[in-house]
Design an enzyme around this catalytic site. Structure first.
Site, PDB file in Angstrom:
ATOM      1  N   THR A  88      32.023  30.250  43.458  1.00  0.00           N
ATOM      2  CA  THR A  88      32.700  31.007  44.517  1.00  0.00           C
ATOM      3  C   THR A  88      34.127  30.495  44.747  1.00  0.00           C
ATOM      4  O   THR A  88      34.355  29.288  44.762  1.00  0.00           O
ATOM      5  CB  THR A  88      31.898  30.881  45.838  1.00  0.00           C
ATOM      6  OG1 THR A  88      30.553  31.288  45.594  1.00  0.00           O
ATOM      7  CG2 THR A  88      32.505  31.740  46.943  1.00  0.00           C
ATOM      8  N   ASP A 148      19.834  36.492  46.962  1.00  0.00           N
ATOM      9  CA  ASP A 148      20.948  37.139  47.649  1.00  0.00           C
ATOM     10  C   ASP A 148      20.549  37.344  49.098  1.00  0.00           C
ATOM     11  O   ASP A 148      19.360  37.300  49.440  1.00  0.00           O
ATOM     12  CB  ASP A 148      21.292  38.487  47.001  1.00  0.00           C
ATOM     13  CG  ASP A 148      22.734  38.911  47.258  1.00  0.00           C
ATOM     14  OD1 ASP A 148      23.592  38.725  46.373  1.00  0.00           O
ATOM     15  OD2 ASP A 148      23.010  39.431  48.376  1.00  0.00           O
ATOM     16  N   HIS A 156      42.056  25.718  40.223  1.00  0.00           N
ATOM     17  CA  HIS A 156      41.873  27.056  39.669  1.00  0.00           C
ATOM     18  C   HIS A 156      42.855  27.973  40.378  1.00  0.00           C
ATOM     19  O   HIS A 156      42.877  28.014  41.591  1.00  0.00           O
ATOM     20  CB  HIS A 156      40.434  27.484  39.950  1.00  0.00           C
ATOM     21  CG  HIS A 156      40.060  28.786  39.337  1.00  0.00           C
ATOM     22  ND1 HIS A 156      40.391  29.144  38.052  1.00  0.00           N
ATOM     23  CD2 HIS A 156      39.355  29.832  39.839  1.00  0.00           C
ATOM     24  CE1 HIS A 156      39.903  30.342  37.791  1.00  0.00           C
ATOM     25  NE2 HIS A 156      39.267  30.779  38.855  1.00  0.00           N
ATOM     26  N   GLY A 213      23.580  34.569  44.862  1.00  0.00           N
ATOM     27  CA  GLY A 213      24.543  35.673  44.749  1.00  0.00           C
ATOM     28  C   GLY A 213      24.112  36.521  43.567  1.00  0.00           C
ATOM     29  O   GLY A 213      24.194  36.085  42.420  1.00  0.00           O
ATOM     30  N   ALA A 214      23.587  37.715  43.862  1.00  0.00           N
ATOM     31  CA  ALA A 214      23.118  38.600  42.785  1.00  0.00           C
ATOM     32  C   ALA A 214      24.144  39.704  42.532  1.00  0.00           C
ATOM     33  O   ALA A 214      23.800  40.832  42.203  1.00  0.00           O
ATOM     34  CB  ALA A 214      21.750  39.180  43.147  1.00  0.00           C
ATOM     35  N   GLY A 215      25.404  39.365  42.714  1.00  0.00           N
ATOM     36  CA  GLY A 215      26.483  40.322  42.442  1.00  0.00           C
ATOM     37  C   GLY A 215      26.847  40.293  40.973  1.00  0.00           C
ATOM     38  O   GLY A 215      26.018  39.955  40.122  1.00  0.00           O
ATOM     39  N   ARG A 251      38.138  39.144  48.465  1.00  0.00           N
ATOM     40  CA  ARG A 251      39.168  39.363  49.481  1.00  0.00           C
ATOM     41  C   ARG A 251      39.288  40.860  49.764  1.00  0.00           C
ATOM     42  O   ARG A 251      39.459  41.657  48.861  1.00  0.00           O
ATOM     43  CB  ARG A 251      40.503  38.811  48.966  1.00  0.00           C
ATOM     44  CG  ARG A 251      41.510  38.619  50.047  1.00  0.00           C
ATOM     45  CD  ARG A 251      42.639  37.742  49.526  1.00  0.00           C
ATOM     46  NE  ARG A 251      43.860  38.008  50.230  1.00  0.00           N
ATOM     47  CZ  ARG A 251      45.035  37.592  49.818  1.00  0.00           C
ATOM     48  NH1 ARG A 251      45.146  36.922  48.687  1.00  0.00           N
ATOM     49  NH2 ARG A 251      46.117  37.850  50.519  1.00  0.00           N
ATOM     50  N   ARG A 273      44.263  34.941  52.890  1.00  0.00           N
ATOM     51  CA  ARG A 273      43.601  33.926  52.055  1.00  0.00           C
ATOM     52  C   ARG A 273      42.829  32.939  52.913  1.00  0.00           C
ATOM     53  O   ARG A 273      41.773  32.465  52.538  1.00  0.00           O
ATOM     54  CB  ARG A 273      44.652  33.156  51.249  1.00  0.00           C
ATOM     55  CG  ARG A 273      45.011  33.823  49.958  1.00  0.00           C
ATOM     56  CD  ARG A 273      46.063  33.011  49.208  1.00  0.00           C
ATOM     57  NE  ARG A 273      46.645  33.813  48.145  1.00  0.00           N
ATOM     58  CZ  ARG A 273      46.131  33.935  46.934  1.00  0.00           C
ATOM     59  NH1 ARG A 273      45.041  33.304  46.615  1.00  0.00           N
ATOM     60  NH2 ARG A 273      46.709  34.700  46.040  1.00  0.00           N
ATOM     61  N   ARG A 317      40.383  31.853  28.642  1.00  0.00           N
ATOM     62  CA  ARG A 317      41.457  32.857  28.672  1.00  0.00           C
ATOM     63  C   ARG A 317      42.623  32.413  27.789  1.00  0.00           C
ATOM     64  O   ARG A 317      43.167  33.191  27.005  1.00  0.00           O
ATOM     65  CB  ARG A 317      41.909  33.075  30.120  1.00  0.00           C
ATOM     66  CG  ARG A 317      40.871  33.860  30.911  1.00  0.00           C
ATOM     67  CD  ARG A 317      41.266  34.059  32.353  1.00  0.00           C
ATOM     68  NE  ARG A 317      40.328  34.998  32.987  1.00  0.00           N
ATOM     69  CZ  ARG A 317      39.980  34.959  34.268  1.00  0.00           C
ATOM     70  NH1 ARG A 317      40.482  34.025  35.070  1.00  0.00           N
ATOM     71  NH2 ARG A 317      39.136  35.845  34.754  1.00  0.00           N
TER      72      ARG A 317
HETATM   73  N1  APR Z   1      23.678  34.345  50.829  1.00  0.00           N
HETATM   74  C1  APR Z   1      23.372  34.885  49.634  1.00  0.00           C
HETATM   75  N2  APR Z   1      24.140  35.805  49.015  1.00  0.00           N
HETATM   76  C2  APR Z   1      25.258  36.189  49.644  1.00  0.00           C
HETATM   77  C3  APR Z   1      25.647  35.667  50.908  1.00  0.00           C
HETATM   78  C4  APR Z   1      24.786  34.707  51.507  1.00  0.00           C
HETATM   79  N3  APR Z   1      25.070  34.166  52.694  1.00  0.00           N
HETATM   80  N4  APR Z   1      26.814  36.269  51.275  1.00  0.00           N
HETATM   81  C5  APR Z   1      27.150  37.098  50.284  1.00  0.00           C
HETATM   82  N5  APR Z   1      26.221  37.074  49.285  1.00  0.00           N
HETATM   83  C6  APR Z   1      26.160  37.849  48.044  1.00  0.00           C
HETATM   84  C7  APR Z   1      26.573  39.296  48.223  1.00  0.00           C
HETATM   85  O1  APR Z   1      25.540  40.052  48.843  1.00  0.00           O
HETATM   86  C8  APR Z   1      26.869  39.714  46.789  1.00  0.00           C
HETATM   87  O2  APR Z   1      25.725  40.296  46.173  1.00  0.00           O
HETATM   88  O3  APR Z   1      27.071  37.356  47.076  1.00  0.00           O
HETATM   89  C9  APR Z   1      27.232  38.401  46.097  1.00  0.00           C
HETATM   90  C10 APR Z   1      28.655  38.369  45.557  1.00  0.00           C
HETATM   91  O4  APR Z   1      28.733  39.279  44.537  1.00  0.00           O
HETATM   92  P1  APR Z   1      30.036  40.179  44.216  1.00  0.00           P
HETATM   93  O5  APR Z   1      30.572  40.723  45.487  1.00  0.00           O
HETATM   94  O6  APR Z   1      29.672  41.095  43.111  1.00  0.00           O
HETATM   95  O7  APR Z   1      31.107  39.095  43.723  1.00  0.00           O
HETATM   96  P2  APR Z   1      31.260  38.508  42.244  1.00  0.00           P
HETATM   97  O8  APR Z   1      32.197  39.336  41.468  1.00  0.00           O
HETATM   98  O9  APR Z   1      29.923  38.205  41.697  1.00  0.00           O
HETATM   99  O10 APR Z   1      32.024  37.129  42.573  1.00  0.00           O
HETATM  100  C11 APR Z   1      31.373  36.105  43.275  1.00  0.00           C
HETATM  101  O11 APR Z   1      32.551  34.363  42.162  1.00  0.00           O
HETATM  102  O12 APR Z   1      34.271  34.394  40.627  1.00  0.00           O
HETATM  103  C12 APR Z   1      33.934  34.213  41.978  1.00  0.00           C
HETATM  104  O13 APR Z   1      35.889  34.982  43.170  1.00  0.00           O
HETATM  105  C13 APR Z   1      34.559  35.288  42.854  1.00  0.00           C
HETATM  106  O14 APR Z   1      34.037  34.212  44.921  1.00  0.00           O
HETATM  107  C14 APR Z   1      33.656  35.263  44.044  1.00  0.00           C
HETATM  108  C15 APR Z   1      32.296  34.927  43.421  1.00  0.00           C
END
Ligand code: APR
Length: 310
Positions: free
Chosen positions: A121, A35, A177, A11-13, A84, A90, A153
């Protein structure tokens, strides 16, 4: 010659990229960012690598869509998932993220069979169950990141309330959590003094409630997306405790097997965290009120787990 440890961040978010940045900039490990979106992890990985000469570290950072590049990781952090969306229940989110977490953990565990998994996640505790099943790893190597964030927090709010350094504030949280987490104010201290002796009960209650709603408070402000700086810092603290075998006592979601009276459920409890992952559950006595709150929190986790596909 000893080589650096290797950490994969899936996950590179927001959370994943910020975690990768912290790990690399501390020089703690080489980082592989993964990602599903093509180009995204490669772009962020390159950008992070190009910061290295300025920041002054030698950790390698790469981005990829291919799990072969993650082989032999010491730690795998799972942040992939959906936030979400409007109109999504949910339960919809639970099913979508369960599918994502299952597939990424299967792929990562296959090539890094000795790794320690840190699940980020949401919904966190349920996703830990999915990761545990999908990896087949022993419970010592499947950990959920939530308690470190929740207690961070709580510490922030206590320090602000009393006008003292965050460094001298320790806080204790238990349970799942989210809304049902259990802040333990009796064990939350400023320089060793319980906050219940420093603040009126109503103020303690208010800080506990703000902590339990801490994630929602940030979401309400950001409007798009959720918190990521504190979640990434908290994840980093866990990775650091593992790779440097620090035996930190940190609240993490782990599979309880009778501890705290809970069986086969991931719930947040204090553990000793070192190179072996979960090295010991740090059991403490609870008052009957605390026990009731903890059991309610565990029941909320159980309810979600029941909904997961077998
Ligand atoms: N494989 C790899 N990456 C994936 C997949 C997958 N199958 N599905 C989604 N992703 C990637 C998305 O492309 C996105 O870049 O996961 C990333 C999620 O990043 P964000 O949407 O920026 O979410 P973020 O704020 O990083 O939160 C990620 O952490 O704190 C928890 O509740 C939050 O569940 C969420 C998670």
């Amino acid at each position: 010659m000893a080589s650096r440890a290797k950490v994969t961040v899936i996950g590179a978010g927001n959370v994943g990229a910020t975690t990768a940045q912290r790990i690399a900039e501390a020089g703690l490990a080489d980082v592989v960012l993964v990602d599903i979106v093509e180009g995204l992890p490669q772009g962020k990985g390159l950008d992070l690598a190009e910061a290295a000469p300025v920041v002054g570290h030698d950790a390698q950072v790469i981005g990829t869509n291919d799990y072969a590049d993650t082989a032999g990781s010491d730690v795998v952090v799972v942040t992939s998932g959906l936030a979400r969306q409007p109109g999504m229940s949910r339960d919809d989110l639970l099913m979508k993220n369960a599918g994502i977490v299952r597939s990424v953990v299967e792929a990562a565990a296959r090539v890094s069979p000795e790794a320690i998994l840190i699940v980020v996640t949401n919904p966190l505790d349920a996703m830990c169950h999915v990761a545990h099943r999908a990896s087949g790893f022993p419970r010592e190597r499947v950990l959920g990141m939530a308690g470190v964030l929740d207690s961070a927090r709580f510490r922030t709010f206590i320090a602000q309330e009393l006008g003292v350094s965050v460094e001298d504030v320790h806080a204790f949280v238990l349970g799942g959590h989210g809304d049902t987490m259990v802040p333990l104010s009796r064990y939350s201290t400023v320089a060793g003094v319980p906050i219940t002796e420093l603040l009126p009960a109503a103020r303690v209650r208010a800080l506990e409630e703000r902590t339990a709603n801490g994630g929602a408070e940030v979401v309400a402000l950001l409007k798009t997306g959720s918190a990521f700086y504190a979640p990434a810092a908290s994840t980093f603290e866990m990775v650091d405790a593992i790779l440097r075998d620090r035996k930190r006592v940190l609240p993490c979601a782990v599979l309880l097997q009778g501890e705290f009276g809970v069986h086969d459920l991931f719930v947040g409890v204090p553990i000793v965290l070192g190179r072996g992952g979960l090295e010991r559950v740090f059991e403490i006595e609870l008052t009957s009120d605390e026990r009731t709150a903890f059991e309610k929190s565990a029941a909320a986790v159980e309810e979600l787990v029941q909904k997961l596909p077998a």
